[in-house]
Design an enzyme around this catalytic site. Sequence first.
Site: not given
Length: 295
Positions: A143, A167, A235, A238, A261, A270
Amino acid sequence: MSAATEAFLAMLAAERGAAANTLAAYRRDLAQAEEAVGDLASADRDAVASLAGEWADLAPASVARKASSLRQFFGFAIDEGWRQDDPSGALPAPRSRRPLPKVLGHEAIAALFARAEDEAASGEPKAVRLLALIELLYGSGLRASELVSLPISAVPRDAPFLTVTGKGGATRMVPVGGRALEAVGRWLAVRPQTPPSRYLFPSGKVGHLSRVRLFQLLKALAGRAGLDPAAISPHVLRHAFATHLLEGGADLRVLQTLLGHADISTTQIYTHVDSARLVALVNSRHPLATRATSD
């Protein structure tokens, strides 16, 4: 806010390690709901159902987010014994399709990297830095916030892995390919040593390169490479990392780990780009695929 919602937020911070921005979003959603119906720990089903009217002018994605916040709160309230019922069934449930990610094709990636490599050949530090940045974005799927805040201690020494804090403060190991390692090594050779900085990509006296500046640098590079700057962002690189790995046969669970994730449903988006490969995979690998059909 009520004591119950404050306790819920404290649980999110302590047990789930929710990031500050995530907590702020939950706080905002719950506070607005309490302004409309009162204490959520005691609000009845009709009061909860009335929130549909309060949210009538909001986008479906916003309504879905608010409803999710309340569902999680009600589950917590039941676990704590504050409620005997779950009124979340009265919440609106809009159907919102998650937008598909923009993905760069292989030719666009090649053009972008060719331009960056040509510019870095001059040895000019900013050009070398930009090559290292895009190699890590596309080569490791970081990220933007993870990339710009990388400490120099994260650079691999004995193993080709970066230690990344994502995150919610979650730490993961991310593999770094040979190209990216080489680009980072070139950057370290010209990286400014003064003032001293703990960041791999320092900026100013004590800080690091900002996300906004990374966006600007990448879009400018896209323009010089003959690509549409509007189609390029950190992004997007990514997304290209994830999509191209999936095309190459990467397992979805592995991809989830690489991207950091928390929920595999986020990673599953995806698969939209890979339907043709999946059909070919079934046709070539299924046990019955090579058996002749009987007349």
